[in-house]
Design an enzyme around this catalytic site. Structure first.
Site, mmCIF file in Angstrom:
data_model
loop_
_atom_site.group_PDB
_atom_site.id
_atom_site.type_symbol
_atom_site.label_atom_id
_atom_site.label_comp_id
_atom_site.label_asym_id
_atom_site.label_seq_id
_atom_site.Cartn_x
_atom_site.Cartn_y
_atom_site.Cartn_z
ATOM 1 N NE ARG A 1 -4.223 -1.695 2.075
ATOM 2 C CZ ARG A 1 -5.402 -1.261 1.651
ATOM 3 N NH1 ARG A 1 -5.554 0.016 1.350
ATOM 4 N NH2 ARG A 1 -6.427 -2.078 1.516
ATOM 5 C CE1 TYR B 1 -1.580 -8.930 -1.853
ATOM 6 C CE2 TYR B 1 -3.405 -9.999 -0.715
ATOM 7 C CZ TYR B 1 -2.693 -8.852 -1.020
ATOM 8 O OH TYR B 1 -3.072 -7.642 -0.498
ATOM 9 C CG ASP C 1 -13.054 1.648 3.085
ATOM 10 O OD1 ASP C 1 -13.542 0.894 2.217
ATOM 11 O OD2 ASP C 1 -11.988 1.401 3.666
#
Length: 412
Positions: free
Chosen positions: A110, A216, A297
């Site tokens: 991120r 992942y 969000d």
């Protein structure tokens, strides 16, 4: 007529930065106000899927994203105890995913994604250390009040300020966050510390009774694995001021007692001081009020089990930017916001619900119900293709064509 709206974006996360870039592409300048003194992202990494990457590639960020990311080889579901493959589907292997959806999937830190997005902003448009504490409506716009006493003025305020959104309280009131009854432990582990991990270059779900583990590969070479280990509980979330709470260092491994050694080795490779409460936002009756509108969000926070929180936020950003660019003056804002809500609310609600239901399916004990779920996992690419094939620009074109044929469609 080109729009001359003054846009203020609250929140310098993925949604706020992406919206600023999407507006810039449309000829609009926006100021981004971030409450922290430096850019920080919640969570360690993100998987960007085609419904987001097709837009980010379109504005010229594809090469930078690819250079900082890994594309998983496969999507694999495994049994919690013996590690057997329950279902497996190609992703990067044979270029299956890109060929099917015409855009890539990327695993990226991120922080690195934030660097890529923020470095593409217009100079002087990102303002750090500005925590919004209030909005005041005036005939000529909205006045933004910040905690240090500063103020700003805008024609449009976009709340991209996350699940505990200050702008959402102004738009829709309080008490929209809902705790799922589950929590997670996060971490990043170098692959070379996980010699027993099968298929480390794939995105994998280990599913078992009352818990699951998702991981992942991330980074330019896939040399690290990002994971989220999800467990049931605590029954209630004691913290009222955030979604992170202290945890005993041995609790994560205790929750996965008896699981395959590869799973416990990954979880045990990180020192856990906190657990993350997994929250969503209840479906809102409205996403906008006056000159303020919600994004990401703030409007539709969802559980992470479809990996779509960031991706639907990117969709929101490019949709809203296109509609705002068509607004010649503030009189047209209510119509633009209503159209945005109509285009986005149904899709995000559907993904929210699927993500909520997925948690229970991943936590089934061995037995008939788990066997039925496993058979369904064999059909997973077909079942969730509608999520990944979504094309923001095609959706906007279809709306324009519909309006040209029949006039404005209902927006509520």
């Amino acid at each position: 007529m080109a729009s001359t709206l003054r846009v203020a974006i609250i929140g310098g996360g993925i949604g706020g930065l992406t919206l600023a870039l999407a507006l810039r592409e449309r000829g609009l300048t926006a100021d981004v106000y971030e409450q922290t003194p430096q850019l920080t992202e919640i969570g360690a990494a993100v998987a960007l899927t085609a419904n987001a990457t097709r837009e980010l590639e379109r504005i010229g960020l594809g090469d930078r994203l690819a250079a900082a990311s890994t594309t998983p080889e496969e999507l694999i579901h495994r049994h919690w105890r013996d590690g057997a493959r329950i279902a497996a589907h190609p992703v990067h292997s044979g270029s299956w995913y890109r060929n099917r959806f015409q855009a890539p999937v990327h695993g990226i830190r991120r922080a690195q994604l934030q660097v890529i997005l923020s470095s593409a902003l217009a100079a002087g448009t990102l303002h750090l250390g500005y925590r919004l504490v209030g909005l005041t409506e005036r005939p000529d716009g909205l006045v933004l009040g910040f905690s240090a006493g500063d103020t700003a003025h805008a024609d449009v305020v976009v709340g991209a300020d996350g699940i505990r959104s200050t702008v959402r309280r102004w738009v829709a009131g309080d008490d929209h966050e809902i705790y799922s009854g589950t929590s997670g432990f996060r971490g990043i582990v170098p692959v070379d510390r996980l010699p027993g991990l099968p298929d480390p270059q794939s995105i994998q779900f280990w599913t078992g009774p009352g818990a699951h583990l998702l991981h992942y590969p991330i980074g330019p070479t896939g040399d690290s694995v990002n994971f989220l280990a999800v467990v049931e509980g605590p029954r209630t979330w004691a913290r009222t001021d955030g979604w992170v709470d202290d945890v005993a260092a041995d609790e994560p491994l205790r929750a996965f007692h008896g699981w395959h050694p590869a799973a416990t080795a990954m979880i045990g490779a990180v020192t856990h001081a906190v657990r993350w409460g997994l929250f969503a936002v209840r479906p809102l009756p409205r996403w906008h009020r006056g000159r303020a509108v919600l994004l990401g969000d703030a409007a539709h926070a969802m559980l992470p089990h479809q990996g779509q929180g960031a991706n639907t936020t990117v969709e929101d950003a490019f949709t809203l930017a296109a509609l705002l660019a068509q607004v010649p003056d503030t009189i047209e804002l209510p119509s633009a916001f209503a159209t945005y809500q109509a285009l986005r609310r149904g899709r995000t609600r559907r993904i929210q619900r699927l993500s909520w239901l997925t948690n229970a399916l991943l936590h089934l004990p061995d037995g008939a119900a788990a066997d039925e779920r496993n058979r369904a996992l064999a059909r997973l690419p077909q079942e969730i293709a509608w999520i990944h094939e979504h094309d923001v620009q095609a959706t906007l074109r279809r709306r324009t064509e519909r309006l040209a044929r029949s006039g404005p469609a209902p927006t509520t």
